[in-house]
Design a protein around this motif. Sequence first.
Motif, PDB file in Angstrom:
ATOM      1  N   GLN A 313       0.823  -1.217   0.000  1.00  0.00           N
ATOM      2  CA  GLN A 313       0.000   0.000   0.000  1.00  0.00           C
ATOM      3  C   GLN A 313       0.856   1.266   0.000  1.00  0.00           C
ATOM      4  O   GLN A 313       0.321   2.373   0.025  1.00  0.00           O
ATOM      5  N   SER A 314       2.176   1.083  -0.036  1.00  0.00           N
ATOM      6  CA  SER A 314       3.065   2.250   0.042  1.00  0.00           C
ATOM      7  C   SER A 314       3.384   2.769  -1.354  1.00  0.00           C
ATOM      8  O   SER A 314       3.673   1.996  -2.266  1.00  0.00           O
ATOM      9  N   ILE A 315       3.363   4.088  -1.490  1.00  0.00           N
ATOM     10  CA  ILE A 315       3.740   4.694  -2.764  1.00  0.00           C
ATOM     11  C   ILE A 315       5.175   5.219  -2.644  1.00  0.00           C
ATOM     12  O   ILE A 315       5.687   5.397  -1.536  1.00  0.00           O
ATOM     13  N   THR A 316       5.812   5.447  -3.788  1.00  0.00           N
ATOM     14  CA  THR A 316       7.200   5.936  -3.765  1.00  0.00           C
ATOM     15  C   THR A 316       7.188   7.461  -3.595  1.00  0.00           C
ATOM     16  O   THR A 316       6.161   8.112  -3.851  1.00  0.00           O
ATOM     17  N   PRO A 317       8.325   8.046  -3.231  1.00  0.00           N
ATOM     18  CA  PRO A 317       8.384   9.517  -3.137  1.00  0.00           C
ATOM     19  C   PRO A 317       8.005  10.189  -4.462  1.00  0.00           C
ATOM     20  O   PRO A 317       7.371  11.254  -4.451  1.00  0.00           O
ATOM     21  N   GLN A 318       8.361   9.578  -5.587  1.00  0.00           N
ATOM     22  CA  GLN A 318       8.020  10.166  -6.891  1.00  0.00           C
ATOM     23  C   GLN A 318       6.501  10.160  -7.086  1.00  0.00           C
ATOM     24  O   GLN A 318       5.914  11.139  -7.554  1.00  0.00           O
ATOM     25  N   GLU A 319       5.871   9.047  -6.729  1.00  0.00           N
ATOM     26  CA  GLU A 319       4.397   8.978  -6.834  1.00  0.00           C
ATOM     27  C   GLU A 319       3.747   9.964  -5.866  1.00  0.00           C
ATOM     28  O   GLU A 319       2.747  10.609  -6.186  1.00  0.00           O
ATOM     29  N   PHE A 320       4.340  10.083  -4.686  1.00  0.00           N
ATOM     30  CA  PHE A 320       3.800  11.018  -3.696  1.00  0.00           C
ATOM     31  C   PHE A 320       3.839  12.447  -4.223  1.00  0.00           C
ATOM     32  O   PHE A 320       2.909  13.235  -3.998  1.00  0.00           O
ATOM     33  N   ASP A 321       4.909  12.775  -4.919  1.00  0.00           N
ATOM     34  CA  ASP A 321       5.053  14.131  -5.454  1.00  0.00           C
ATOM     35  C   ASP A 321       3.862  14.473  -6.364  1.00  0.00           C
ATOM     36  O   ASP A 321       3.305  15.570  -6.292  1.00  0.00           O
ATOM     37  N   LYS A 322       3.450  13.499  -7.172  1.00  0.00           N
ATOM     38  CA  LYS A 322       2.306  13.729  -8.084  1.00  0.00           C
ATOM     39  C   LYS A 322       1.008  13.867  -7.287  1.00  0.00           C
ATOM     40  O   LYS A 322       0.156  14.693  -7.597  1.00  0.00           O
ATOM     41  N   VAL A 323       0.850  13.027  -6.264  1.00  0.00           N
ATOM     42  CA  VAL A 323      -0.368  13.078  -5.443  1.00  0.00           C
ATOM     43  C   VAL A 323      -0.483  14.446  -4.758  1.00  0.00           C
ATOM     44  O   VAL A 323      -1.539  15.092  -4.780  1.00  0.00           O
ATOM     45  N   ALA A 324       0.641  14.911  -4.192  1.00  0.00           N
ATOM     46  CA  ALA A 324       0.620  16.194  -3.468  1.00  0.00           C
ATOM     47  C   ALA A 324       0.279  17.335  -4.427  1.00  0.00           C
ATOM     48  O   ALA A 324      -0.493  18.240  -4.083  1.00  0.00           O
ATOM     49  N   ASP A 325       0.827  17.248  -5.623  1.00  0.00           N
ATOM     50  CA  ASP A 325       0.572  18.282  -6.616  1.00  0.00           C
ATOM     51  C   ASP A 325      -0.919  18.322  -6.984  1.00  0.00           C
ATOM     52  O   ASP A 325      -1.542  19.386  -7.042  1.00  0.00           O
ATOM     53  N   LYS A 326      -1.464  17.137  -7.195  1.00  0.00           N
ATOM     54  CA  LYS A 326      -2.882  17.059  -7.558  1.00  0.00           C
ATOM     55  C   LYS A 326      -3.762  17.513  -6.388  1.00  0.00           C
ATOM     56  O   LYS A 326      -4.791  18.163  -6.585  1.00  0.00           O
ATOM     57  N   MET A 327      -3.347  17.191  -5.180  1.00  0.00           N
ATOM     58  CA  MET A 327      -4.137  17.613  -4.012  1.00  0.00           C
ATOM     59  C   MET A 327      -4.204  19.136  -3.919  1.00  0.00           C
ATOM     60  O   MET A 327      -5.236  19.688  -3.535  1.00  0.00           O
ATOM     61  N   ARG A 328      -3.111  19.795  -4.258  1.00  0.00           N
ATOM     62  CA  ARG A 328      -3.127  21.271  -4.215  1.00  0.00           C
ATOM     63  C   ARG A 328      -4.203  21.817  -5.154  1.00  0.00           C
ATOM     64  O   ARG A 328      -4.933  22.741  -4.816  1.00  0.00           O
ATOM     65  N   LYS A 329      -4.327  21.173  -6.335  1.00  0.00           N
ATOM     66  CA  LYS A 329      -5.327  21.650  -7.309  1.00  0.00           C
ATOM     67  C   LYS A 329      -6.749  21.353  -6.799  1.00  0.00           C
ATOM     68  O   LYS A 329      -7.642  22.188  -6.909  1.00  0.00           O
ATOM     69  N   TYR A 330      -6.946  20.173  -6.258  1.00  0.00           N
ATOM     70  CA  TYR A 330      -8.278  19.817  -5.747  1.00  0.00           C
ATOM     71  C   TYR A 330      -8.665  20.685  -4.552  1.00  0.00           C
ATOM     72  O   TYR A 330      -9.817  21.068  -4.395  1.00  0.00           O
TER      73      TYR A 330
END
Length: 342
Positions: A313-330
Amino acid sequence: MIVVMNHTTSDQEISNLIEELKSSYPVEIQKITGSERTVLGFIGDTSGVDMEQIQEDSRVYRVMRVREPFKKANRLFHPDNSVVEVNGRKIGGKDIAIIAGPCSVESEEQIVGIAEAVKASGAAFLRGGAYKPRTSPYAFQGLEEDGLELLKIARAKTGLPIVTEIMYPQTIDKFVEDVDIIQIGARNMQNFALLKELGRTKKPILLKRGLSSTIEEWIMAAEYIMAGGNEQVILCERGIRTFENYTRNTLDLSAICAVKKLSHLPVIVDPSHATGLKFMVEPMCMAAIAAGADGVIIEVHNNPAKALCDGAQSITPQEFDKVADKMRKYAAIEERQISEVQ
Ligand code: PEP
Ligand code: MN
């Protein structure tokens, strides 16, 4: 029970009434000054309170019974959203906090590396388990005290406040000293001895929902902490047991809406434990924002295939970077913002 005051009642008259009520009944009275009216909330045994007599008082507009068994956590007692602030970072109100890090602290290199990466991507807090509540006694149990020391090193290097789970009442003093937010895991949600002890501290508490707990049981667990005087509680929906077994648990997103209606406490979502599947983490983070959550706690590992705990269930730091970016937009769509250092 709550007593809603008349518009015309002065502050002095309200103070007099509070004193009269306190001398007549064995209750604690919380004064809630709202933008419209002042409300008095009764905490304690209200069975002997003469509601009709209070209703007839000219200073009073209305007397109402509070149906829910929770008081301090009840939105009726605190109409505005509570915001928990830790080292300048806010959880609640307009702010959505991102907490990220590995399931377990494994080594200095691992925790410092992940902390640096998630900080660069916009996480406001570092998570990492030192004392691990594992289903099997043969599984990795965490680095315990050494794990706490490594978390402190990661905090010193990055400035990220640390969130970690407590298991034993005898470690409370150490946690209060070393940790920024103390996590109570799902398995300990109804460990009332632990809840009561933590209620006597001043530390923010992240209270996860029990594996098979109702929303009311979960808020009552928060009430235990608040009844002791510690009102800095953050609730965390982490999925519940259902018949479905494709996912590790079933993420109860509707619980966010229910908690927001019933309580003023901030509530966050753990998409990692709720689903058990890394590919669901990103969409469930966006869904959490849409449902009104005040944050997420995400498991991030530099090498999920080799993680000592919860790699799937763990994502990589690179995947996290995309999630955080998308969260800012949402977050912006919901007229909210991702919490940063003030
Ligand atoms: C965790 O956050 O590492 C954890 C064990 O979570 P939960 O208590 O929700 O299972
Ligand atoms: Mn985990």
